[in-house]
Design a protein around this motif. Structure first.
Motif, PDB file in Angstrom:
ATOM      1  N   ALA A   1       0.798  -1.174   0.127  1.00 28.32           N
ATOM      2  CA  ALA A   1       0.127  -0.261  -0.050  1.00 28.32           C
ATOM      3  C   ALA A   1       0.886   1.192  -0.122  1.00 28.32           C
ATOM      4  O   ALA A   1       0.514   2.369  -0.225  1.00 28.32           O
ATOM      5  CB  ALA A   1      -0.590   0.255   1.247  1.00 28.32           C
ATOM      6  N   LEU A   2       1.999   1.230   0.292  1.00 27.83           N
ATOM      7  CA  LEU A   2       3.289   2.414   0.634  1.00 27.83           C
ATOM      8  C   LEU A   2       3.304   2.295  -1.084  1.00 27.83           C
ATOM      9  O   LEU A   2       4.216   1.619  -1.011  1.00 27.83           O
ATOM     10  CB  LEU A   2       3.683   2.145   1.322  1.00 27.83           C
ATOM     11  N   LEU A   3       4.117   3.417  -1.546  1.00 31.19           N
ATOM     12  CA  LEU A   3       4.436   3.211  -2.459  1.00 31.19           C
ATOM     13  C   LEU A   3       5.592   4.849  -2.585  1.00 31.19           C
ATOM     14  O   LEU A   3       5.282   6.245  -2.190  1.00 31.19           O
ATOM     15  CB  LEU A   3       3.708   4.080  -3.994  1.00 31.19           C
ATOM     16  N   GLU A   4       6.626   4.434  -3.189  1.00 32.84           N
ATOM     17  CA  GLU A   4       8.216   5.044  -2.710  1.00 32.84           C
ATOM     18  C   GLU A   4       8.184   6.243  -4.243  1.00 32.84           C
ATOM     19  O   GLU A   4       8.370   5.390  -4.787  1.00 32.84           O
ATOM     20  CB  GLU A   4       9.130   4.712  -2.456  1.00 32.84           C
ATOM     21  N   LEU A   5       7.387   7.059  -4.321  1.00 35.63           N
ATOM     22  CA  LEU A   5       7.655   7.451  -5.386  1.00 35.63           C
ATOM     23  C   LEU A   5       8.823   9.250  -6.201  1.00 35.63           C
ATOM     24  O   LEU A   5       9.068   9.790  -4.717  1.00 35.63           O
ATOM     25  CB  LEU A   5       6.215   8.089  -6.146  1.00 35.63           C
ATOM     26  N   GLU A   6       8.851   9.013  -7.270  1.00 39.82           N
ATOM     27  CA  GLU A   6       9.851  10.387  -7.619  1.00 39.82           C
ATOM     28  C   GLU A   6       9.621  11.005  -8.025  1.00 39.82           C
ATOM     29  O   GLU A   6       8.880  11.237  -8.933  1.00 39.82           O
ATOM     30  CB  GLU A   6      11.563   9.266  -8.014  1.00 39.82           C
ATOM     31  N   ALA A   7       9.850  12.657  -7.867  1.00 41.28           N
ATOM     32  CA  ALA A   7       9.388  13.679  -8.519  1.00 41.28           C
ATOM     33  C   ALA A   7      10.141  13.668 -10.270  1.00 41.28           C
ATOM     34  O   ALA A   7      11.247  13.404 -10.338  1.00 41.28           O
ATOM     35  CB  ALA A   7       9.045  15.094  -7.910  1.00 41.28           C
ATOM     36  N   PRO A   8       9.122  14.242 -10.620  1.00 40.97           N
ATOM     37  CA  PRO A   8       7.690  14.993 -10.954  1.00 40.97           C
ATOM     38  C   PRO A   8       6.626  13.954 -11.158  1.00 40.97           C
ATOM     39  O   PRO A   8       7.452  13.309 -11.879  1.00 40.97           O
ATOM     40  CB  PRO A   8       7.975  16.399 -11.732  1.00 40.97           C
ATOM     41  N   LEU A   9       5.824  14.034 -10.722  1.00 37.44           N
ATOM     42  CA  LEU A   9       4.817  13.042 -10.763  1.00 37.44           C
ATOM     43  C   LEU A   9       3.289  14.170 -10.661  1.00 37.44           C
ATOM     44  O   LEU A   9       2.836  14.955  -9.821  1.00 37.44           O
ATOM     45  CB  LEU A   9       4.509  12.221  -9.679  1.00 37.44           C
ATOM     46  N   LYS A  10       2.748  13.952 -11.198  1.00 38.92           N
ATOM     47  CA  LYS A  10       0.935  13.996 -11.129  1.00 38.92           C
ATOM     48  C   LYS A  10      -0.036  13.579 -10.544  1.00 38.92           C
ATOM     49  O   LYS A  10       0.086  12.449 -10.835  1.00 38.92           O
ATOM     50  CB  LYS A  10      -0.067  13.975 -12.786  1.00 38.92           C
ATOM     51  N   ILE A  11      -0.715  13.796  -9.640  1.00 38.99           N
ATOM     52  CA  ILE A  11      -1.592  13.585  -8.273  1.00 38.99           C
ATOM     53  C   ILE A  11      -2.861  13.929  -9.444  1.00 38.99           C
ATOM     54  O   ILE A  11      -3.093  14.979  -9.284  1.00 38.99           O
ATOM     55  CB  ILE A  11      -1.011  14.112  -7.620  1.00 38.99           C
ATOM     56  N   CYS A  12      -3.745  12.564  -9.362  1.00 45.74           N
ATOM     57  CA  CYS A  12      -4.984  12.803 -10.325  1.00 45.74           C
ATOM     58  C   CYS A  12      -6.402  11.759  -8.772  1.00 45.74           C
ATOM     59  O   CYS A  12      -5.882  11.210  -8.949  1.00 45.74           O
ATOM     60  CB  CYS A  12      -5.512  12.400 -11.363  1.00 45.74           C
ATOM     61  N   GLY A  13      -7.339  12.857  -8.791  1.00 43.46           N
ATOM     62  CA  GLY A  13      -8.816  12.060  -7.433  1.00 43.46           C
ATOM     63  C   GLY A  13      -9.217  11.593  -8.354  1.00 43.46           C
ATOM     64  O   GLY A  13      -9.207  11.339  -9.467  1.00 43.46           O
ATOM     65  N   ASP A  14     -10.538  11.293  -7.561  1.00 42.22           N
ATOM     66  CA  ASP A  14     -11.430  10.955  -7.852  1.00 42.22           C
ATOM     67  C   ASP A  14     -11.849  11.411  -9.564  1.00 42.22           C
ATOM     68  O   ASP A  14     -12.383  12.763  -9.022  1.00 42.22           O
ATOM     69  CB  ASP A  14     -12.699  10.593  -7.349  1.00 42.22           C
ATOM     70  N   VAL A  15     -12.442  11.005 -10.677  1.00 41.98           N
ATOM     71  CA  VAL A  15     -12.464  11.924 -11.473  1.00 41.98           C
ATOM     72  C   VAL A  15     -13.987  11.731 -11.634  1.00 41.98           C
ATOM     73  O   VAL A  15     -14.629  12.281 -12.758  1.00 41.98           O
ATOM     74  CB  VAL A  15     -12.180  11.501 -13.172  1.00 41.98           C
ATOM     75  N   HIS A  16     -14.555  11.070 -10.298  1.00 38.44           N
ATOM     76  CA  HIS A  16     -16.168  11.227 -11.105  1.00 38.44           C
ATOM     77  C   HIS A  16     -16.997  10.468 -12.000  1.00 38.44           C
ATOM     78  O   HIS A  16     -17.666  11.006 -12.967  1.00 38.44           O
ATOM     79  CB  HIS A  16     -16.962  12.194 -10.688  1.00 38.44           C
ATOM     80  N   GLY A  17     -16.182   9.864 -12.393  1.00 39.51           N
ATOM     81  CA  GLY A  17     -16.846   9.029 -14.287  1.00 39.51           C
ATOM     82  C   GLY A  17     -16.705   9.580 -14.974  1.00 39.51           C
ATOM     83  O   GLY A  17     -17.196   9.692 -15.945  1.00 39.51           O
ATOM     84  N   GLN A  18     -15.732  11.082 -15.050  1.00 35.50           N
ATOM     85  CA  GLN A  18     -15.619  12.266 -16.615  1.00 35.50           C
ATOM     86  C   GLN A  18     -14.050  11.193 -17.304  1.00 35.50           C
ATOM     87  O   GLN A  18     -12.875  11.592 -17.118  1.00 35.50           O
ATOM     88  CB  GLN A  18     -15.275  12.904 -15.812  1.00 35.50           C
ATOM     89  N   TYR A  19     -14.507  10.339 -18.143  1.00 34.26           N
ATOM     90  CA  TYR A  19     -13.983   9.085 -18.636  1.00 34.26           C
ATOM     91  C   TYR A  19     -12.498  10.257 -19.263  1.00 34.26           C
ATOM     92  O   TYR A  19     -11.426  10.049 -19.393  1.00 34.26           O
ATOM     93  CB  TYR A  19     -13.990   7.560 -18.909  1.00 34.26           C
ATOM     94  N   HIS A  20     -13.274  10.722 -19.671  1.00 36.54           N
ATOM     95  CA  HIS A  20     -12.673  12.074 -21.150  1.00 36.54           C
ATOM     96  C   HIS A  20     -11.967  13.112 -20.519  1.00 36.54           C
ATOM     97  O   HIS A  20     -10.675  12.955 -21.237  1.00 36.54           O
ATOM     98  CB  HIS A  20     -14.041  12.542 -21.669  1.00 36.54           C
TER      99      HIS A  20
END
Length: 87
Positions: A61-80
């Protein structure tokens, strides 16, 4: 939780997963009006869900990521909107 071998056997009972076909079908709606439905046969969708479940359960469950990166939340079904994020 059922063993991985049981999940694989269940997937084979439904249908063999064709991930490339699923991806192609999802990408077919790029550039079209929002609201265009993606047609994925139910057995393929079930196989995809089983495969994704196995991947999620096998990873920490723990991800060790390196910058830069994009974080995206819930898109509420907006596939486009989701497709636009990955352009």
């Amino acid at each position: 939780e059922e063993p991985a071998s049981a999940r694989v056997a269940a997937m084979k009972k439904t249908e063999e997963l064709n991930i490339d076909d699923c991806i192609d079908r999802c990408l077919e709606v790029r550039g079209q009006k929002p609201g265009k439905l993606v047609q994925i046969p139910e057995p393929q969708l079930k196989a995809l869900c089983l495969a994704a479940r196995g991947v999620f359960l096998s990873q920490s469950a723990l991800l060790e990521l390196e910058a830069p990166l994009k974080i995206c939340g819930d898109v509420h079904g907006q596939y486009h909107d989701l497709l636009r994020i990955f352009e």
